[in-house]
Motif scaffolding. Sequence first.
Motif, PDB file in Angstrom:
ATOM      1  N   GLY A   1       0.751  -1.268  -0.025  1.00  0.00           N
ATOM      2  CA  GLY A   1       0.224  -0.024  -0.049  1.00  0.00           C
ATOM      3  C   GLY A   1       0.830   1.338  -0.083  1.00  0.00           C
ATOM      4  N   LEU A   2       1.886   1.018  -0.735  1.00  0.00           N
ATOM      5  CA  LEU A   2       2.798   2.387  -0.677  1.00  0.00           C
ATOM      6  C   LEU A   2       2.690   3.175  -1.899  1.00  0.00           C
ATOM      7  CD1 LEU A   2       6.142   1.093   1.243  1.00  0.00           C
ATOM      8  CD2 LEU A   2       4.425   2.840   2.052  1.00  0.00           C
ATOM      9  N   VAL A   3       2.210   2.301  -2.968  1.00  0.00           N
ATOM     10  CA  VAL A   3       2.288   3.036  -4.451  1.00  0.00           C
ATOM     11  C   VAL A   3       1.030   2.660  -5.048  1.00  0.00           C
ATOM     12  CG1 VAL A   3       4.858   3.166  -4.355  1.00  0.00           C
ATOM     13  CG2 VAL A   3       3.508   1.523  -5.711  1.00  0.00           C
ATOM     14  N   ARG A   4       0.425   3.585  -6.096  1.00  0.00           N
ATOM     15  CA  ARG A   4      -0.363   3.067  -6.703  1.00  0.00           C
ATOM     16  C   ARG A   4       0.143   3.036  -8.196  1.00  0.00           C
ATOM     17  NH1 ARG A   4      -3.642   7.295  -4.889  1.00  0.00           N
ATOM     18  NH2 ARG A   4      -4.908   6.549  -3.144  1.00  0.00           N
ATOM     19  N   GLU A   5      -0.323   1.984  -8.951  1.00  0.00           N
ATOM     20  CA  GLU A   5       0.018   1.578 -10.498  1.00  0.00           C
ATOM     21  C   GLU A   5      -0.989   2.263 -11.254  1.00  0.00           C
ATOM     22  OE1 GLU A   5       0.247  -2.280 -11.550  1.00  0.00           O
ATOM     23  OE2 GLU A   5       1.019  -1.819 -13.539  1.00  0.00           O
ATOM     24  N   LEU A   6      -0.575   2.953 -12.124  1.00  0.00           N
ATOM     25  CA  LEU A   6      -1.600   3.958 -13.177  1.00  0.00           C
ATOM     26  C   LEU A   6      -1.263   2.903 -14.453  1.00  0.00           C
ATOM     27  CD1 LEU A   6      -0.453   7.431 -12.155  1.00  0.00           C
ATOM     28  CD2 LEU A   6      -2.064   6.123 -11.032  1.00  0.00           C
ATOM     29  N   THR A   7      -2.287   2.663 -15.190  1.00  0.00           N
ATOM     30  CA  THR A   7      -2.232   2.048 -16.125  1.00  0.00           C
ATOM     31  C   THR A   7      -2.902   2.688 -17.545  1.00  0.00           C
ATOM     32  OG1 THR A   7      -4.120   0.658 -15.831  1.00  0.00           O
ATOM     33  CG2 THR A   7      -2.204  -0.315 -15.142  1.00  0.00           C
ATOM     34  N   TYR A   8      -2.192   2.734 -18.510  1.00  0.00           N
ATOM     35  CA  TYR A   8      -3.184   3.476 -19.763  1.00  0.00           C
ATOM     36  C   TYR A   8      -2.585   2.648 -20.871  1.00  0.00           C
ATOM     37  CZ  TYR A   8      -2.552   7.137 -16.586  1.00  0.00           C
ATOM     38  OH  TYR A   8      -2.399   7.910 -15.323  1.00  0.00           O
ATOM     39  N   GLY A   9      -3.736   2.043 -21.510  1.00  0.00           N
ATOM     40  CA  GLY A   9      -3.801   0.884 -22.642  1.00  0.00           C
ATOM     41  C   GLY A   9      -2.334   0.849 -23.181  1.00  0.00           C
ATOM     42  N   ASP A  10      -1.907   1.628 -24.299  1.00  0.00           N
ATOM     43  CA  ASP A  10      -0.880   1.169 -24.834  1.00  0.00           C
ATOM     44  C   ASP A  10       0.348   1.342 -24.360  1.00  0.00           C
ATOM     45  OD1 ASP A  10      -1.698   3.816 -24.612  1.00  0.00           O
ATOM     46  OD2 ASP A  10      -0.452   4.632 -26.367  1.00  0.00           O
ATOM     47  N   ALA A  11       0.519   2.500 -23.620  1.00  0.00           N
ATOM     48  CA  ALA A  11       2.103   2.519 -22.904  1.00  0.00           C
ATOM     49  C   ALA A  11       2.303   1.959 -21.728  1.00  0.00           C
ATOM     50  CB  ALA A  11       2.227   3.968 -22.551  1.00  0.00           C
ATOM     51  N   SER A  12       3.433   2.248 -21.207  1.00  0.00           N
ATOM     52  CA  SER A  12       3.928   1.511 -19.774  1.00  0.00           C
ATOM     53  C   SER A  12       3.112   2.048 -18.557  1.00  0.00           C
ATOM     54  CB  SER A  12       5.354   1.704 -19.465  1.00  0.00           C
ATOM     55  OG  SER A  12       6.214   1.670 -20.719  1.00  0.00           O
ATOM     56  N   SER A  13       3.107   1.167 -17.495  1.00  0.00           N
ATOM     57  CA  SER A  13       2.354   1.739 -16.084  1.00  0.00           C
ATOM     58  C   SER A  13       3.536   2.828 -15.638  1.00  0.00           C
ATOM     59  CB  SER A  13       2.319   0.669 -15.167  1.00  0.00           C
ATOM     60  OG  SER A  13       1.193  -0.375 -15.806  1.00  0.00           O
ATOM     61  N   ARG A  14       2.673   3.583 -14.932  1.00  0.00           N
ATOM     62  CA  ARG A  14       3.537   4.590 -14.095  1.00  0.00           C
ATOM     63  C   ARG A  14       3.008   4.399 -12.679  1.00  0.00           C
ATOM     64  NH1 ARG A  14       5.191   8.972 -16.597  1.00  0.00           N
ATOM     65  NH2 ARG A  14       4.959   9.089 -18.929  1.00  0.00           N
ATOM     66  N   TYR A  15       4.039   4.942 -11.997  1.00  0.00           N
ATOM     67  CA  TYR A  15       3.969   4.419 -10.220  1.00  0.00           C
ATOM     68  C   TYR A  15       3.675   5.929  -9.608  1.00  0.00           C
ATOM     69  CZ  TYR A  15       4.475  -0.256 -11.979  1.00  0.00           C
ATOM     70  OH  TYR A  15       4.134  -1.474 -12.715  1.00  0.00           O
ATOM     71  N   ASP A  16       2.700   6.092  -8.703  1.00  0.00           N
ATOM     72  CA  ASP A  16       2.481   7.162  -7.819  1.00  0.00           C
ATOM     73  C   ASP A  16       2.675   6.665  -6.471  1.00  0.00           C
ATOM     74  OD1 ASP A  16       1.555   9.321  -7.075  1.00  0.00           O
ATOM     75  OD2 ASP A  16      -0.511   9.316  -8.007  1.00  0.00           O
ATOM     76  N   ALA A  17       3.600   7.251  -5.839  1.00  0.00           N
ATOM     77  CA  ALA A  17       3.869   7.309  -4.294  1.00  0.00           C
ATOM     78  C   ALA A  17       2.845   8.143  -3.554  1.00  0.00           C
ATOM     79  CB  ALA A  17       5.190   7.072  -4.031  1.00  0.00           C
ATOM     80  N   ASN A  18       2.275   8.913  -4.271  1.00  0.00           N
ATOM     81  CA  ASN A  18       1.391   9.850  -3.517  1.00  0.00           C
ATOM     82  C   ASN A  18      -0.178   9.165  -3.161  1.00  0.00           C
ATOM     83  OD1 ASN A  18      -0.240  11.681  -2.506  1.00  0.00           O
ATOM     84  ND2 ASN A  18      -0.008  13.105  -4.331  1.00  0.00           N
ATOM     85  N   MET A  19      -0.132   8.711  -2.031  1.00  0.00           N
ATOM     86  CA  MET A  19      -1.529   7.682  -1.733  1.00  0.00           C
ATOM     87  C   MET A  19      -2.599   8.541  -1.219  1.00  0.00           C
ATOM     88  SD  MET A  19      -0.452   4.912  -2.649  1.00  0.00           S
ATOM     89  CE  MET A  19      -1.484   3.533  -1.886  1.00  0.00           C
ATOM     90  N   SER A  20      -2.461   9.868  -1.202  1.00  0.00           N
ATOM     91  CA  SER A  20      -3.703  10.846  -0.753  1.00  0.00           C
ATOM     92  C   SER A  20      -4.715  10.556  -2.038  1.00  0.00           C
ATOM     93  CB  SER A  20      -3.177  12.199  -0.700  1.00  0.00           C
ATOM     94  OG  SER A  20      -2.902  12.702  -1.639  1.00  0.00           O
ATOM     95  N   ASP A  21      -5.995  11.229  -1.755  1.00  0.00           N
ATOM     96  CA  ASP A  21      -7.026  11.329  -2.600  1.00  0.00           C
ATOM     97  C   ASP A  21      -6.677  12.359  -3.660  1.00  0.00           C
ATOM     98  OD1 ASP A  21      -8.504   9.319  -2.043  1.00  0.00           O
ATOM     99  OD2 ASP A  21     -10.290  10.446  -1.311  1.00  0.00           O
TER     100      ASP A  21
END
Lengths: 143, 143
Positions: free
Chosen positions: A70-90
């Motif tokens: 629960g330290l990061v969120r994975e952001l996924t977008y169709g074609d491209a690579s996932s991105r990773y976000d360590a800002n867990m606030s809303d």
Amino acid sequence: MSAVMLQTALTKLREAGVRMTPQRHAILSYLLETMSHPTVDEIYKSLEGKFPNMSVATIYNNLRLFKDVGLVRELTYGDASSRYDANMSDHYHAVCIHCGMVKDFHYSSLTDVEKEASVNTGFQVTSHRLEVYGLCENCQIRQ
Amino acid sequence: MSAVMLQTALTKLREAGVRMTPQRHAILSYLLETMSHPTVDEIYKSLEGKFPNMSVATIYNNLRLFKDVGLVRELTYGDASSRYDANMSDHYHAVCIHCGMVKDFHYSSLTDVEKEASVNTGFQVTSHRLEVYGLCENCQIRQ
DNA sequence: CTTTTTGCAAAATGTTTGCAAGCCA
DNA sequence: TGGCTTGCAAACATTTTGCAAAAAG
């Protein structure tokens, strides 16, 4: 992000019984330092000076671990690579359709979306995803 | 979906100067008949009786073409394959986190999200994406 | 007859896996 | 020491590409 956040994250990992390694520490620090929602490749490139032999598998392993804890969120977008976000606030994301850059924004009036969707579909709704797409300031100028 | 929608779509393609082929027609019909937001593989399997030699490349080619002409939307979800939706009316999707099934729902009060995001981020916002995640009715029972 | 489309196989891309060697606690 | 982690290469899944043969208009 502040050094305090890194300490908090390290504590969380220790409490979860996760061992620390130099690679793991570097990936985590990088995620907490940058606000740029990096891809695996960006993380890889930014750390290859320090760890010339580090493999992408190590990055993927650790990102999955961070996600599970629960330290990061994975952001996924169709074609491209996932991105990773360590800002867990809303918060939500604005995604540039030209360069792929992701910028945070806040929006508050989605309180009843999940409820309405649930009534509509019969789903037991547990989360939602909202994004806007468009041109970031840079790409408005250059394109 | 009705036969009328197929006719409308065929007209749109003809007007765009697109040739018709049996494979193209079958893929388009299937998309308009089903409401299930199929993946490429599902389309492939459902048509292999009629076209034993059809390749996935043909399906990808045609889906891209349909997308370009504005007849279908591609729905992308991190890990899994894209799904394709020939319902071009305004609606959102509820995605089952267990089986991947996608169900439509309607929600009306997002009129100012794009505006607020734009003010917040400096983006020139052109579209948005909203989804809810949870368990579909089937998976609530069986899982 | 010209141009597009198909089908096949190979390539490209992002991510995961298997495993031996190395490291952490 | 014992089990987790790393690094490497191979495997994987999805999607794209190159090209010759076939089909559309």
